[in-house]
Design an enzyme around this catalytic site. Structure first.
Site, PDB file in Angstrom:
ATOM      1  N   PRO A 211       0.745  -1.153  -0.161  1.00 13.74           N
ATOM      2  CA  PRO A 211      -0.017  -0.122  -0.020  1.00 13.74           C
ATOM      3  C   PRO A 211       0.741   1.299   0.016  1.00 13.74           C
ATOM      4  O   PRO A 211       0.347   2.364  -0.295  1.00 13.74           O
ATOM      5  CB  PRO A 211      -0.713  -0.220   1.409  1.00 13.74           C
TER       6      PRO A 211
ATOM      7  N   GLU B 107       1.261  -8.057   8.559  1.00 14.43           N
ATOM      8  CA  GLU B 107       1.754  -6.711   8.649  1.00 14.43           C
ATOM      9  C   GLU B 107       2.694  -6.205   7.657  1.00 14.43           C
ATOM     10  O   GLU B 107       3.010  -5.127   7.633  1.00 14.43           O
ATOM     11  CB  GLU B 107       1.911  -6.443  10.194  1.00 14.43           C
TER      12      GLU B 107
ATOM     13  N   ARG C 164      -0.024  -9.257 -20.827  1.00 13.28           N
ATOM     14  CA  ARG C 164      -0.630  -8.612 -22.210  1.00 13.28           C
ATOM     15  C   ARG C 164       0.264  -7.919 -23.003  1.00 13.28           C
ATOM     16  O   ARG C 164      -0.134  -7.988 -24.333  1.00 13.28           O
ATOM     17  CB  ARG C 164      -1.726  -7.722 -22.051  1.00 13.28           C
TER      18      ARG C 164
ATOM     19  N   ASP D  39      -6.778  -0.581 -25.779  1.00 16.79           N
ATOM     20  CA  ASP D  39      -7.207  -0.821 -24.284  1.00 16.79           C
ATOM     21  C   ASP D  39      -6.824   0.569 -23.673  1.00 16.79           C
ATOM     22  O   ASP D  39      -6.374   1.545 -24.225  1.00 16.79           O
ATOM     23  CB  ASP D  39      -6.095  -1.771 -23.543  1.00 16.79           C
TER      24      ASP D  39
END
Length: 384
Positions: A85, A112, A150, A165
């Site tokens: 994060p 954690e 991809r 895309d």
């Protein structure tokens, strides 16, 4: 392309690597993948890989030593990614960077997280797939692998489908429809049933612009406009703004590089105009540069050629009260008119004035005119 995943839960990836487009790419040898079980490098008879966080706050943390041993057991010099994060946001540009590395290792955290000493000494890039918290790095790893795979030639059936895309060229994708042509009172746009390839391409381009402006206008900072404009782009360069033939040559070639249709140079004096014309012929710039006796004649020529009144964007390097370049990019897509960037001269007849290309002194540009023009062209027509 080779991707290795280091994880405490290798069973997470079994179905992912055996099915779908990624699975078929692995089966065909287009994508090489390996999953390393972190517990194989754990400590003691219980293969311990985690311990309590120091400081008396938080839960379990993956230990540095098992992670280091797992990484050291690999061959080569891979690029190490840690989904976190705290990482930089995953974007299409980041995906392309990872693809260029050729050999990528994804270290999946859990609980954690992982010991910061391993992160600081062994991880090349912390990467976030969004501003939320998951229980582990396995799902982000799958997202990263799917996005990167991809780009491997042959993985997606039609290479052009990748180029169309969302985000590939900085814009969102167009709407897609399939059979039946009428569903619960909603019809497929007639143009998609017309068989007119040119009209279909034009509709798709317009829809990509519309969606991007409505949903993600922030993306325009990363997209080149040329393929999405209804009309062409031009650069107007009053001769008073340049001091040498070298500058004209440099600016003309920048225009060609960025797809600007013509460099327009108004020159009132006939003798001077003949001299500039000789330079153009000598430097083989005839396809890029067009001379006019006045600004008005140049504007009339563009209007006749494009069948529309040009949208004039002034930037002379001294007007700090103008709009930002990003605001002007949005306006260009909205107006559906040919665009003329006016590099100097009188801006009173311009539709909009752009703030100068500036550094710390935001009141003016200290760049030579050819450099400032190159920056402007790259902002509007460069690809990310």
């Amino acid at each position: 392309m080779k991707v290795t995943v280091i994880t405490a839960f290798p069973e997470f990836f079994r179905a992912f690597f055996e099915t779908s487009i990624v699975g078929r790419a692995v089966e065909r040898g287009l994508l090489e993948v390996d999953v390393v079980d972190l517990r194989d490098y754990g400590e003691g008879s219980y293969s311990k890989i985690d311990d309590y966080s120091f400081g008396g706050k938080g839960g379990m943390v993956l230990m540095a030593e098992p992670l280091a041993l797992a990484l050291e057991g690999l061959k080569g010099d891979p690029y190490v990614v840690y989904p976190s994060p705290q990482g930089v946001p995953l974007t299409q540009e980041t995906v392309e960077t990872l693809f260029s590395k050729g050999d990528v290792v994804i270290v999946c955290g859990h609980y954690e997280g992982i010991d910061e000493r391993f992160v600081s000494s062994r991880v090349d890039l912390e990467l976030s797939i969004g501003d939320y918290v998951l229980t582990g790095g396995e799902l982000p790893a799958m997202v990263i692998i799917d996005a990167v795979s991809r780009l491997v030639p042959g993985v997606v059936g039609k290479g052009r489908s990748v180029e169309e895309d969302s985000f590939f060229k900085g814009m969102l994708d167009t709407p897609h429809f399939t059979r039946p042509s009428s569903w619960r009172g909603q019809d497929v746009p007639d143009v998609l049933l017309s068989g007119n390839d040119g009209a279909i391409e034009d509709w798709r381009r317009r829809e990509a612009v519309r969606r991007t402006l409505e949903r993600r206008p922030d993306l325009l900072s990363r997209s080149g406009l040329l393929g999405y404009m209804d009309k062409n782009a031009f650069l107007m360069l009053p001769l008073s703004e340049v001091s040498s033939p070298w500058e004209i040559r440099s600016i003309a070639r920048s225009c060609g590089f960025y797809g600007v249709s013509k460099l327009l140079i108004p020159v009132e004096d006939r003798d001077t105009r003949d001299s500039v014309r000789s330079l153009i012929l000598r430097e083989d710039l005839g396809a890029l540069v067009k001379l006019f006796p006045s600004v008005a004649r140049a504007l009339r020529w563009v209007s006749d050629k494009e069948k529309a009144v040009p949208y004039m964007v002034g930037f002379n390097g001294f007007n700090s009260s103008g709009l930002s370049w990003l605001e002007i990019k949005r306006e260009i897509l909205k107006v559906s008119r040919p665009v003329i960037f006016m590099a100097g001269g009188d801006e009173k007849d311009c539709d909009v004035t752009m703030r100068p290309v500036a550094g710390d002194d935001r009141s003016r540009s200290a760049l030579p005119v050819q450099n400032a023009i190159s920056v402007v062209l790259d902002r509007f027509f460069g690809w990310r």
